[in-house]
Every structure is written in structure tokens, then in C-alpha cells.
Design an enzyme around this catalytic site. Structure first.
Site, PDB file in Angstrom:
ATOM      1  N   PRO A  94       0.842  -1.201   0.000  1.00  0.00           N
ATOM      2  CA  PRO A  94       0.000   0.000   0.000  1.00  0.00           C
ATOM      3  C   PRO A  94       0.880   1.255   0.000  1.00  0.00           C
ATOM      4  O   PRO A  94       1.928   1.279   0.657  1.00  0.00           O
ATOM      5  CB  PRO A  94      -0.779  -0.106   1.308  1.00  0.00           C
ATOM      6  CG  PRO A  94      -0.582  -1.494   1.799  1.00  0.00           C
ATOM      7  CD  PRO A  94       0.669  -2.018   1.200  1.00  0.00           C
ATOM      8  N   GLY A  98       2.877   4.229   5.562  1.00  0.00           N
ATOM      9  CA  GLY A  98       3.891   4.015   6.591  1.00  0.00           C
ATOM     10  C   GLY A  98       4.672   2.729   6.410  1.00  0.00           C
ATOM     11  O   GLY A  98       5.406   2.315   7.312  1.00  0.00           O
ATOM     12  N   LEU A  99       4.522   2.100   5.223  1.00  0.00           N
ATOM     13  CA  LEU A  99       5.185   0.811   5.018  1.00  0.00           C
ATOM     14  C   LEU A  99       6.395   0.924   4.080  1.00  0.00           C
ATOM     15  O   LEU A  99       6.890  -0.087   3.563  1.00  0.00           O
ATOM     16  CB  LEU A  99       4.182  -0.228   4.492  1.00  0.00           C
ATOM     17  CG  LEU A  99       2.998  -0.476   5.452  1.00  0.00           C
ATOM     18  CD1 LEU A  99       2.011  -1.457   4.850  1.00  0.00           C
ATOM     19  CD2 LEU A  99       3.492  -0.986   6.816  1.00  0.00           C
ATOM     20  N   GLY A 100       6.843   2.147   3.851  1.00  0.00           N
ATOM     21  CA  GLY A 100       8.093   2.345   3.115  1.00  0.00           C
ATOM     22  C   GLY A 100       7.989   2.032   1.633  1.00  0.00           C
ATOM     23  O   GLY A 100       8.938   1.501   1.040  1.00  0.00           O
ATOM     24  N   SER A 101       6.854   2.411   0.996  1.00  0.00           N
ATOM     25  CA  SER A 101       6.706   2.067  -0.427  1.00  0.00           C
ATOM     26  C   SER A 101       7.714   2.818  -1.296  1.00  0.00           C
ATOM     27  O   SER A 101       8.249   2.245  -2.249  1.00  0.00           O
ATOM     28  CB  SER A 101       5.279   2.323  -0.907  1.00  0.00           C
ATOM     29  OG  SER A 101       4.933   3.663  -0.695  1.00  0.00           O
ATOM     30  N   SER A 102       8.009   4.079  -0.969  1.00  0.00           N
ATOM     31  CA  SER A 102       8.960   4.810  -1.817  1.00  0.00           C
ATOM     32  C   SER A 102      10.378   4.244  -1.637  1.00  0.00           C
ATOM     33  O   SER A 102      11.144   4.141  -2.595  1.00  0.00           O
ATOM     34  CB  SER A 102       8.934   6.306  -1.518  1.00  0.00           C
ATOM     35  OG  SER A 102       9.398   6.543  -0.213  1.00  0.00           O
ATOM     36  N   ALA A 103      10.690   3.826  -0.423  1.00  0.00           N
ATOM     37  CA  ALA A 103      12.022   3.240  -0.196  1.00  0.00           C
ATOM     38  C   ALA A 103      12.142   1.900  -0.915  1.00  0.00           C
ATOM     39  O   ALA A 103      13.182   1.593  -1.510  1.00  0.00           O
ATOM     40  CB  ALA A 103      12.261   3.053   1.300  1.00  0.00           C
ATOM     41  N   ALA A 104      11.060   1.111  -0.897  1.00  0.00           N
ATOM     42  CA  ALA A 104      11.087  -0.188  -1.572  1.00  0.00           C
ATOM     43  C   ALA A 104      11.274   0.008  -3.073  1.00  0.00           C
ATOM     44  O   ALA A 104      12.061  -0.696  -3.721  1.00  0.00           O
ATOM     45  CB  ALA A 104       9.791  -0.941  -1.281  1.00  0.00           C
ATOM     46  N   ASP A 145      14.189   3.947   6.335  1.00  0.00           N
ATOM     47  CA  ASP A 145      13.349   3.173   5.409  1.00  0.00           C
ATOM     48  C   ASP A 145      14.189   2.453   4.356  1.00  0.00           C
ATOM     49  O   ASP A 145      14.093   1.240   4.178  1.00  0.00           O
ATOM     50  CB  ASP A 145      12.359   4.092   4.681  1.00  0.00           C
ATOM     51  CG  ASP A 145      11.230   4.561   5.576  1.00  0.00           C
ATOM     52  OD1 ASP A 145      11.349   4.435   6.806  1.00  0.00           O
ATOM     53  OD2 ASP A 145      10.231   5.068   5.035  1.00  0.00           O
TER      54      ASP A 145
HETATM   55  O1  PMV Z   1       5.620   6.779   7.072  1.00  0.00           O
HETATM   56  P1  PMV Z   1       6.920   6.506   6.414  1.00  0.00           P
HETATM   57  O2  PMV Z   1       7.021   5.112   5.835  1.00  0.00           O
HETATM   58  O3  PMV Z   1       7.277   7.550   5.405  1.00  0.00           O
HETATM   59  O4  PMV Z   1       8.040   6.497   7.570  1.00  0.00           O
HETATM   60  C1  PMV Z   1       8.537   7.706   8.073  1.00  0.00           C
HETATM   61  C2  PMV Z   1       9.483   7.480   9.229  1.00  0.00           C
HETATM   62  C3  PMV Z   1       9.852   8.799   9.929  1.00  0.00           C
HETATM   63  O5  PMV Z   1      10.679   8.444  11.041  1.00  0.00           O
HETATM   64  C4  PMV Z   1       8.605   9.507  10.451  1.00  0.00           C
HETATM   65  C5  PMV Z   1      10.581   9.765   9.002  1.00  0.00           C
HETATM   66  C6  PMV Z   1      12.027   9.383   8.704  1.00  0.00           C
HETATM   67  O6  PMV Z   1      12.608  10.030   7.817  1.00  0.00           O
HETATM   68  O7  PMV Z   1      12.577   8.487   9.361  1.00  0.00           O
END
Ligand code: PMV
Length: 314
Positions: A94, A98-104, A145
Site C-alpha cells: 500500500p 507508513g510501510l516504506g513504499s517509496s524506499a522499496a 526506510d
Molecule cells: O511513514 P513513512 O514510511 O514515510 O516512515 C517515516 C518514518 C519517519 O521516522 C517519520 C521519518 C524518517 O525520515 O525516518
């Protein structure tokens, strides 16, 4: 006429796992440690020989999201010498929950581009290129991430601050570390939540820094709990971490309701993961999440189980 590079003779495929932060999100932006691990869901990138270095993005991705992906890919392409490869993407993660889709996505693209240009695709090299892409997506990410995704392991992460270099330590778990991940509604972009917190931290630096330092200690304790197989302590740390996130105004009624629902369903610990806000992903630590995943699924709650570490992870 130049000879085709080794890369153009074969196709490449790479996977960038999504991530969950077990302990320490937000405080990690201020140089505190965090504990994070990879999901079995993520982004797969496939590279096939092409006349130029290009990304094919599904037509369903439009507007600013499409522009961001294109510009992030260009940056990674430049960093890897523009290998002649066409990269396409598939994701079962998704987006913006908050599951790091852009990093993945960044990790999967970086790995394919590095392999296509015949360079080293070690986790560290992949992470360097992926960071360039993450900066396009998020401005100044802490790096947790894409580091978790590139290393595909449960890690104790601490970002670089001033002269101090980043530190990434893999944490082995003697027991299966299993989560239920539930999705509760929409949430805003990470950068908005990070800057709202930054504004409060600037106004009340001593109090906020004190809370961040405590969150960092929870992450340190969590790494020790995982390493000794003490999942009960890890669960308690997650519950305490959720209390801090709520104190920092990063939680919301839908998130809290799901946290309490998972605890009632037997979670050792439950909390939001990632940036938080009005919705997003909520994680519950369970010895056996599968029956709870099935039950919540029947009740119409989008959720899945994933093993982050321990025997037979990933
Ligand atoms: O919600 P996400 O997957 O973008 O995770 C953000 C994590 C934070 O600690 C809030 C930001 C960061 O750069 O680490």
C-alpha cells in the site's frame, strides 16, 4: 559503434521489501536509534535491454506521484551511468501508509540499475543510490526506510548526525518475530507530519529532545529484547512507544481504536508504524497472527501478516 554492455544482454530483476518501524520513528530524524525490519511485501523491478535508460510507469500512476517517481528515477539513472535498460515496476505494498513504499521502489530500481551497469550491487551500494531517490520523495529522510529495505534484515539503525557516521546493525532473532499489519484509512504525507513535529520541537526543544532520547532508549532496549528472544518485552516496548507517539500528537482516533483492538485480540504489543497521523498502518506483535488476520479480514479490515525476523523469515 559502441559494444553493448554486459547489462544489455540479459534482463534483471530485483526486489525492494517494504518496512515497518518497530520502535523509534520520528525520533530517528533527530539522530536517535530506531528498530526496523523488512516485510515480505514490496516492490519488484524488472529491467530489460533497451536503447536508453528509462522507466515504464503504469498508467494508473498519475499527477504529482508520477512526476516524483520520474524525477527520482532520473537521479538514480545518472548516479549509475545511465545503463541501457528499461525498468518496470510491480508492487503489492500500500502506498503512503507508513510501510516504506517509496524506499522499496528506490531499492528495487537502484539494484536493477547497478546490476545493469555492471557495478557492485551490495546492500551499501544499493542504499547509496536509493538514498538519492528517497531525497526526491521525502527531502531529508532519516534513512531508516531505505536502509531496512536495502539490507532486508531487522536492523538497529542510527542516522548520521554532524560528524557521527550512520550505524546499521543487524539484529538476529532466535524466535519468529511475526506481525499483523492493519491499514486504517488515509493519512497525510510523511514530510507534513515531520515538519509539524519539527515546529513543536523548535518551540519547546528541551522537552521534545527529552522525549526523543527516551524513544531512542526504547529502540536500544527493543534490540536487546529481540536478540534474547524476549518478545513479551518487545511488545511492552511497542505499547510504551505508542504512548509517546500519542503524546507527540502523531496518533489519531482511528489509529488508537485499531491499537486497542489488536491488544484485545491478544497482541503482545501494538502501535502505529511510520509517520502516523490520521490513519496509516498499525502493527500488532503476535506469536500466531494468522487466525487474527483471518478474523479481521472477514470483518472487512484490510490486513496481512508478515514475519520480520527469526527462523524462516522472508
Ligand atoms: O511513514 P513513512 O514510511 O514515510 O516512515 C517515516 C518514518 C519517519 O521516522 C517519520 C521519518 C524518517 O525520515 O525516518
Amino acid at each position: 559503434m559502441s559494444m553493448p554492455r554486459r547489462a544489455s544482454a540479459a534482463s534483471f530483476t530485483a526486489f525492494g521489501p517494504g518496512k515497518v518501524i518497530l520502535l523509534g520513528e520520528h525520533a530517528v530524524v533527530y539522530g536517535e536509534p530506531a528498530l526496523a525490519g523488512p516485510l515480505h511485501r514490496g516492490v519488484r523491478a524488472v529491467g530489460v535491454p533497451s536503447r536508453r535508460c528509462e522507466l515504464s510507469i503504469p498508467s494508473s500512476v498519475t499527477g504529482s506521484h508520477r512526476r516524483l517517481i520520474t524525477s527520482a528515477f532520473r537521479r538514480a539513472a545518472r548516479a549509475t551511468g545511465q545503463p541501457r535498460v528499461r525498468v518496470s515496476l510491480q508492487s503489492d505494498l500500500p502506498i503512503a501508509m507508513g510501510l516504506g513504499s517509496s524506499a522499496a521502489l528506490s531499492v528495487a530500481c537502484a539494484r536493477v540499475l547497478l546490476e545493469a551497469s555492471g557495478r557492485s550491487s551490495s546492500a551499501d551500494e544499493v542504499a547509496k543510490v536509493a538514498l538519492q531517490m528517497e531525497r526526491v520523495f521525502h527531502g531529508t529522510p532519516s534513512g531508516v526506510d531505505h536502509s531496512t529495505s536495502a539490507h532486508a534484515r531487522l536492523i538497529h539503525f542510527r542516522g548520521a548526525v554532524g560528524k557521527r557516521a550512520a550505524s546499521i546493525r543487524s539484529v538476529a532473532s532466535p524466535r519468529p518475530l511475526k506481525l499483523l499489519v492493519a491499514l486504517v484509512g488515509e493519512r497525510g504525507p510523511t514530510h507534513r507530519l515531520v515538519s509539524a513535529l519539527r515546529a513543536r520541537e523548535r518551540r519547546w526543544p528541551r522537552r521534545y529532545r527529552r522525549l526523543f532520547a527516551e524513544l531512542g532508549r526504547l529502540a536500544d532496549e527493543g534490540a536487546r529484547a529481540v536478540a534474547t528472544g524476549d518478545l513479551e518485552t518487545l511488545g511492552d516496548l511497542m505499547n510504551v512507544n505508542q504512548g509517546f507517539l500519542s503524546a507527540l500528537q502523531l496518533s489519531s482516533p482511528p489509529v488508537e481504536q485499531m491499537v486497542h483492538r489488536l491488544r484485545r485480540a491478544g497482541a503482545l504489543g501494538a502501535k502505529l508504524t511510520g509517520a502516523g497521523g490520521s490513519g496509516g498502518a498499525v502493527i500488532g506483535l503476535f506469536l500466531e497472527p494468522e487466525p487474527v488476520v483471518a478474523r479481521l479480514g472477514r470483518e472487512g479490515i484490510p490486513c496481512f501478516g508478515s514475519q520480520l525476523a527469526g527462523p524462516q523469515a522472508l
